[in-house]
Scaffold this active site. Structure first.
Site, PDB file in Angstrom:
ATOM      1  N   HIS A   1      -3.330   6.787   2.087  1.00  0.00           N
ATOM      2  CA  HIS A   1      -3.821   5.478   1.656  1.00  0.00           C
ATOM      3  C   HIS A   1      -5.178   5.222   2.320  1.00  0.00           C
ATOM      4  O   HIS A   1      -5.348   5.437   3.516  1.00  0.00           O
ATOM      5  CB  HIS A   1      -2.807   4.401   2.035  1.00  0.00           C
TER       6      HIS A   1
ATOM      7  N   ASN B   1     -10.308  -0.861   0.440  1.00  0.00           N
ATOM      8  CA  ASN B   1      -8.860  -0.666   0.388  1.00  0.00           C
ATOM      9  C   ASN B   1      -8.344  -1.262  -0.923  1.00  0.00           C
ATOM     10  O   ASN B   1      -8.337  -2.477  -1.090  1.00  0.00           O
ATOM     11  CB  ASN B   1      -8.245  -1.365   1.614  1.00  0.00           C
TER      12      ASN B   1
ATOM     13  N   CYS C   1       0.815  -1.228   0.000  1.00  0.00           N
ATOM     14  CA  CYS C   1       0.000   0.000   0.000  1.00  0.00           C
ATOM     15  C   CYS C   1       0.843   1.270   0.000  1.00  0.00           C
ATOM     16  O   CYS C   1       0.311   2.372  -0.130  1.00  0.00           O
ATOM     17  CB  CYS C   1      -0.966  -0.012   1.179  1.00  0.00           C
TER      18      CYS C   1
HETATM   19  N1  COA Z   1     -18.057  -8.668  10.744  1.00  0.00           N
HETATM   20  C1  COA Z   1     -18.407  -8.910  12.008  1.00  0.00           C
HETATM   21  N2  COA Z   1     -17.518  -9.239  12.954  1.00  0.00           N
HETATM   22  C2  COA Z   1     -16.234  -9.316  12.595  1.00  0.00           C
HETATM   23  C3  COA Z   1     -15.810  -9.067  11.277  1.00  0.00           C
HETATM   24  C4  COA Z   1     -16.769  -8.728  10.329  1.00  0.00           C
HETATM   25  N3  COA Z   1     -16.478  -8.483   9.054  1.00  0.00           N
HETATM   26  N4  COA Z   1     -14.469  -9.208  11.242  1.00  0.00           N
HETATM   27  C5  COA Z   1     -14.067  -9.533  12.472  1.00  0.00           C
HETATM   28  N5  COA Z   1     -15.128  -9.594  13.301  1.00  0.00           N
HETATM   29  C6  COA Z   1     -15.174  -9.934  14.723  1.00  0.00           C
HETATM   30  C7  COA Z   1     -13.938 -10.653  15.205  1.00  0.00           C
HETATM   31  O1  COA Z   1     -14.030 -12.022  14.933  1.00  0.00           O
HETATM   32  C8  COA Z   1     -13.966 -10.361  16.691  1.00  0.00           C
HETATM   33  O2  COA Z   1     -14.876 -11.242  17.289  1.00  0.00           O
HETATM   34  P1  COA Z   1     -14.554 -11.899  18.735  1.00  0.00           P
HETATM   35  O3  COA Z   1     -14.433 -10.709  19.667  1.00  0.00           O
HETATM   36  O4  COA Z   1     -15.744 -12.737  18.958  1.00  0.00           O
HETATM   37  O5  COA Z   1     -13.271 -12.633  18.558  1.00  0.00           O
HETATM   38  C9  COA Z   1     -14.594  -8.977  16.772  1.00  0.00           C
HETATM   39  O6  COA Z   1     -15.205  -8.732  15.491  1.00  0.00           O
HETATM   40  C10 COA Z   1     -13.590  -7.864  17.058  1.00  0.00           C
HETATM   41  O7  COA Z   1     -12.473  -8.074  16.229  1.00  0.00           O
HETATM   42  P2  COA Z   1     -11.252  -7.083  16.258  1.00  0.00           P
HETATM   43  O8  COA Z   1     -10.257  -7.548  15.251  1.00  0.00           O
HETATM   44  O9  COA Z   1     -10.806  -6.876  17.649  1.00  0.00           O
HETATM   45  O10 COA Z   1     -12.000  -5.754  15.755  1.00  0.00           O
HETATM   46  P3  COA Z   1     -11.416  -4.331  15.551  1.00  0.00           P
HETATM   47  O11 COA Z   1     -12.261  -3.361  16.244  1.00  0.00           O
HETATM   48  O12 COA Z   1      -9.952  -4.283  15.790  1.00  0.00           O
HETATM   49  O13 COA Z   1     -11.641  -4.098  13.970  1.00  0.00           O
HETATM   50  C11 COA Z   1     -10.493  -4.210  11.877  1.00  0.00           C
HETATM   51  C12 COA Z   1     -11.063  -4.997  13.048  1.00  0.00           C
HETATM   52  C13 COA Z   1      -9.834  -5.202  10.915  1.00  0.00           C
HETATM   53  C14 COA Z   1     -11.616  -3.481  11.169  1.00  0.00           C
HETATM   54  C15 COA Z   1      -9.460  -3.190  12.412  1.00  0.00           C
HETATM   55  O14 COA Z   1      -8.541  -3.836  13.283  1.00  0.00           O
HETATM   56  C16 COA Z   1      -8.723  -2.535  11.302  1.00  0.00           C
HETATM   57  O15 COA Z   1      -9.293  -1.823  10.529  1.00  0.00           O
HETATM   58  N6  COA Z   1      -7.388  -2.728  11.215  1.00  0.00           N
HETATM   59  C17 COA Z   1      -6.610  -2.214  10.115  1.00  0.00           C
HETATM   60  C18 COA Z   1      -6.699  -3.168   8.978  1.00  0.00           C
HETATM   61  C19 COA Z   1      -6.210  -2.567   7.686  1.00  0.00           C
HETATM   62  O16 COA Z   1      -6.588  -1.505   7.347  1.00  0.00           O
HETATM   63  N7  COA Z   1      -5.346  -3.307   6.969  1.00  0.00           N
HETATM   64  C20 COA Z   1      -4.804  -2.930   5.740  1.00  0.00           C
HETATM   65  C21 COA Z   1      -3.800  -1.849   5.942  1.00  0.00           C
HETATM   66  S1  COA Z   1      -2.974  -1.481   4.500  1.00  0.00           S
END
Ligand code: COA
Length: 313
Positions: free
Chosen positions: A240, A270, A114
């Site tokens: 990004h 993304n 990215c």
């Molecule tokens: N729908 C519903 N629930 C989901 C889900 C979805 N699409 N994806 C994950 N979950 C669940 C998980 O399984 C977890 O459940 P659990 O508590 O029962 O284990 C819960 O939601 C919380 O997960 P968590 O990973 O702690 O959530 P979060 O608040 O950190 O949000 C992201 C997850 C991925 C949205 C966030 O961490 C994020 O945006 N990170 C950056 C990722 C990114 O941008 N990557 C590319 C960069 S170039």
């Protein structure tokens, strides 16, 4: 300062639009979860016959037309991608053939995930400055078909990404400000995929979030310091487009209003290396990005990598 002038832009999105509601029909997820956590509402995925190359060609054609530059004037075609259709030849070479760029054009791909488009801009500037290219214009692309690496049963990754391509035509401008800052924290675990043992994209979402919010504000300040500019001297901040909450956290750390940061992840998800040039194209075509304005672009992602550069519109 021998920076880059942005002369034209283009974008190309594939035809298959997938909304959060569409995902909720086959996965244990919801529009509310995805929207609240990421800002993403829909994305586009390639349909049969659509490829990273076809998207790149569509975007590149528009950018050349927008810039009023003929294919014969292009000395460099550089494509940032981590999801090229094939390992070889480079995606940029297929763009050369499709657009009829001269055989004297240097064509190459780079993979910095990215951060790719920002790295490609700096590479283009250095090559243009080197004086050995056959033409004064560089065609800089970001093109991704990330759907080829997605596990559509993994709700934690597949809802975040989209396919697409963006393109920019640039040339050296002795008056344009320039500064570039890059960094890498080699880590094969936080965000990875496409290997024999990990065919699908996988990541530790929270670790990526923390990394971005910690690194990007420092990078932006370093770019400004190098250029001797303040944030007030920058007209647009184009980061990004991974996640709206990441952008808002970065804005807060920089003590800036979130509205100063362009956002379009709600429409495209993304798109990795394509996200910044797609944003630049939207802004330009909407009349938001005007000639003479200064843009700070910053990318971050797998590697882990990050980088920031300035552009003169
Ligand atoms: N729908 C519903 N629930 C989901 C889900 C979805 N699409 N994806 C994950 N979950 C669940 C998980 O399984 C977890 O459940 P659990 O508590 O029962 O284990 C819960 O939601 C919380 O997960 P968590 O990973 O702690 O959530 P979060 O608040 O950190 O949000 C992201 C997850 C991925 C949205 C966030 O961490 C994020 O945006 N990170 C950056 C990722 C990114 O941008 N990557 C590319 C960069 S170039």
């Amino acid at each position: 300062m021998n920076g880059l002038q942005l002369l034209g832009t283009g974008r190309c999105l594939p035809s298959r639009r997938v909304t959060n509601e569409d995902f909720a029909r086959t996965l244990d997820t919801s529009d509310a979860w995805i929207t609240e956590r990421t800002g993403i509402r829909q994305r586009y995925f390639c349909a049969e016959g659509e490829t990273a190359v076809s998207l790149a060609v569509g975007a590149a054609r528009q950018a050349l037309e927008d810039a009023g530059v003929q294919p014969g004037q292009v000395g460099l075609c550089i494509a940032a991608t981590f999801t090229a259709d094939r390992r070889t030849p480079a995606l940029a070479c297929e763009v050369q053939a499709a657009l009829g760029l001269p055989q004297t054009t240097l064509c190459l791909d780079i993979n910095a995930a990215c951060t790719g488009f920002v790295a490609a801009l700096e590479t283009a500037r250095c090559l243009l400055l080197g004086g050995q290219l056959a033409g004064p214009y560089a065609l800089v692309l970001g093109a991704e078909k990330i759907s080829s690496l997605l596990d559509f049963s993994d709700r934690s990754t597949c809802v975040l990404f989209g396919d697409g391509a963006g393109a920019a035509v640039v040339r050296l401008d002795p008056q344009a400000p320039w500064a570039a800052v890059f960094g890498t924290r080699g880590d094969g675990q936080v965000l990875h995929g496409g290997g024999p043992e990990d065919p699908y994209l996988a990541m530790d979402g929270r670790a990526v979030f923390r990394f971005a919010v910690e690194t990007v504000p420092v990078c932006i300040r370093a770019v400004l310091d190098k250029a001797g500019l303040t944030l007030d001297a920058v007209d647009h901040l184009v980061l990004h487009q991974a996640n709206s909450r990441i952008i808002h956290s970065i804005a807060k750390k920089l003590e800036q209003a979130p509205a100063r940061f362009y956002e379009n992840m709600q429409r495209y998800g993304n798109t990795s290396a394509a996200s910044i040039p797609i944003a630049l194209d939207e802004m330009r075509r909407a009349g938001q990005l005007c000639p003479g304005q200064t843009v700070l672009c910053a990318g971050f992602g797998a590697g882990l990598t990050w980088g920031g550069v300035l552009l003169r519109a």
